[in-house]
Scaffold this active site. Structure first.
Site, PDB file in Angstrom:
ATOM      1  N   ASP A 161       0.838  -1.205   0.000  1.00 23.68           N
ATOM      2  CA  ASP A 161       0.000   0.000   0.000  1.00 23.68           C
ATOM      3  C   ASP A 161       0.871   1.252   0.000  1.00 23.68           C
ATOM      4  O   ASP A 161       0.562   2.230  -0.674  1.00 23.68           O
ATOM      5  CB  ASP A 161      -0.958   0.020   1.201  1.00 23.68           C
ATOM      6  N   ARG A 168      -0.175   6.287  -6.759  1.00 21.84           N
ATOM      7  CA  ARG A 168      -1.505   6.853  -7.050  1.00 21.84           C
ATOM      8  C   ARG A 168      -1.503   8.365  -6.885  1.00 21.84           C
ATOM      9  O   ARG A 168      -2.138   9.096  -7.634  1.00 21.84           O
ATOM     10  CB  ARG A 168      -2.557   6.224  -6.122  1.00 21.84           C
TER      11      ARG A 168
HETATM   12  N1  URA Z   1      -6.194   7.150   3.035  1.00 16.60           N
HETATM   13  C1  URA Z   1      -5.511   6.020   2.748  1.00 16.60           C
HETATM   14  O1  URA Z   1      -4.859   5.450   3.618  1.00 16.60           O
HETATM   15  N2  URA Z   1      -5.581   5.541   1.504  1.00 16.60           N
HETATM   16  C2  URA Z   1      -6.294   6.122   0.507  1.00 16.60           C
HETATM   17  O2  URA Z   1      -6.320   5.612  -0.612  1.00 16.60           O
HETATM   18  C3  URA Z   1      -6.985   7.303   0.813  1.00 16.60           C
HETATM   19  C4  URA Z   1      -6.923   7.797   2.099  1.00 16.60           C
END
Ligand code: URA
Length: 433
Positions: A161, A168
């Site tokens: 992530d 992203r």
């Molecule tokens: N907060 C997150 O941790 N991820 C996202 O994609 C958007 C907000």
């Protein structure tokens, strides 16, 4: 398997299998799939979306891409909360002690603030000596002994992530419900708690600006959390206006302490009790009404305040600061911002107020910026109240008076005035279970 095949499949609107998603995340995390292919995939998701099965598979693959905190030693007692981010949101500092005094185990890792929203770890660092890191053993031992431990994100949790979010951010692909859901939920799943309550903020100071999109996000996160075997609920709450009166790290800790000591800060209290009640109900398997009574009692009879002191002292801070909040460092510059008009405050743009506080030194523009813990804003007038020209709208705190000019401008631009008394909207908009 080839990444180009997976990009094409998504581009054509087809669903990926669990194995394909696992392959993609594993190889993206270890560097075999380059950023440009992953960016193309994210853009395809922006246009074609992902179904719930795919979103759950993506969440699990990202959660398992690094360390997983094992809280199984606490059985069903482990609880966690997550806020999608707001201004003046100091609820963890109150909810943790409430639920811990009701018998839950609040073993939580929190983040730092970036941009106009604050982070719990920055707030806690305004308590002199508070240790935001611990070994896993120390962290679990403290959670077992006193029911609460709160540290910064350490270790290698959900590295997929971390990498994907950075990508992203620079490819304009943040704005996709399945990608947001899997990003947030992968971190929650890796953090190990059995019971989770999400506070999905909605309004001018939040990521989700309208109720419809906040509801979609909340419903998806709850669905995915359940698919991953967690007890989970989401509270959709208003973030058009800052929560409570204080914005900025030490100011917010002091306000949380005031609430724990019995001061009635109505909006803050309401959200803390709602989130705590859901956590206590899920964790102890009791009705929501019974859980709410327990949470209220812990806040009213001083048990939560005593737990707060036990907690900060276990993590190295001086609990006397909670008894006497004058011990917190004060900002050398204190400025009363006066109203230039008469009228009701009909709207406050929470994001703009967060930005004003950041200008004063309370937040970071980039992740390496230093923050000034004493800086921030105390609102003296909130939405729906009447002000006369010359009344104090807010007190601004900073270490550098050169920062006042821009902060004043931002604060004033956040306010709208009206001759008619406005009707304030609901604070707790909906609950999703
Ligand atoms: N907060 C997150 O941790 N991820 C996202 O994609 C958007 C907000």
């Amino acid at each position: 398997m080839q990444m180009t095949e997976l990009i094409r499949k998504k581009r054509e609107g087809l669903a990926l299998s669990r194995d394909e998603i696992q392959y993609m995340i594993e190889n993206f995390t270890n560097g075999n799939i380059p950023d440009y292919q992953m960016s193309a995939f994210c853009m395809a998701v922006i246009f074609k979306g992902m179904n719930d099965e795919e979103t759950a598979a993506l969440t699990q693959a990202m959660a398992h891409s690094g360390d997983m905190l094992d809280l199984s030693c606490f059985g069903n007692l482990s609880v966690d909360k997550h806020s999608t981010g707001g201004v003046g949101d100091k609820t963890s500092l109150v909810i943790g002690p409430i639920v811990a005094s009701c018998g839950c185990v609040f073993a939580k890792m929190s983040g730092r603030g970036l941009g106009h929203t604050g982070g719990t770890i920055d707030k806690l660092e305004s308590l002199n000596g508070y240790r935001t890191s611990a070994t896993q053993k120390e962290f679990l031992e403290q959670a077992e002994r006193i029911g609460i431990a709160l540290i910064g994100q350490t270790g290698n949790f959900a590295p997929a992530d971390k990498k994907l979010y950075a990508l992203r951010d620079v490819t304009d692909t943040v704005d996709s419900i399945p990608l947001i859901v899997s990003s947030i939920m992968s971190k929650k799943i890796a953090a190990g708690a059995k019971n989770i309550v999400l506070d999905v903020k909605c309004g001018s100071g939040a990521f989700m600006k309208d109720t419809a999109s906040a509801r979609i996000l909340a419903e998806k996160m709850v669905k995915i959390g359940k698919k991953c075997g967690r007890n989970i609920a989401a509270v959709i709450t208003d973030m058009d206006v800052p929560l409570g009166y204080a914005v900025g790290n030490a100011l917010e800790v002091k306000e949380a302490i005031d609430l724990l000591k019995g001061k009635n800060i109505s909006d803050l209290r309401q959200i803390c009790i709602a989130v705590s009640a859901h956590l206590v109900s899920m964790c102890l398997g009791i009705s929501l009404q019974e859980a709410e009574e327990k949470a209220n009692k812990a806040l009213t009879n001083g048990a939560a305040f005593a737990k707060f002191k036990e907690w900060i002292s276990a993590q190295g801070a001086d609990a006397d600061w909670a008894d006497d909040t004058n011990k917190f460092p004060k900002a050398p510059v204190e400025y009363e911002l006066l109203s230039e008009k008469d009228g009701y405050i009909s709207h406050m743009d929470a994001e703009m107020i967060g930005r004003a506080s950041m200008e004063l030194g309370a937040g970071r523009k980039t992740k390496d910026d230093m923050i000034d813990h004493a800086a921030g804003i105390v609102l003296r007038i909130k939405n729906g109240e009447y002000v006369k020209r010359g009344d104090v709208l807010a007190t601004l705190y900073t270490s550098d008076d050169k920062k006042l000019c821009r902060a004043k401008e931002l604060y004033l631009s956040a306010l709208e005035f009206s001759d008619k008394k406005p009707i304030n909207g609901k604070l707790i908009i909906d609950i999703v279970k």
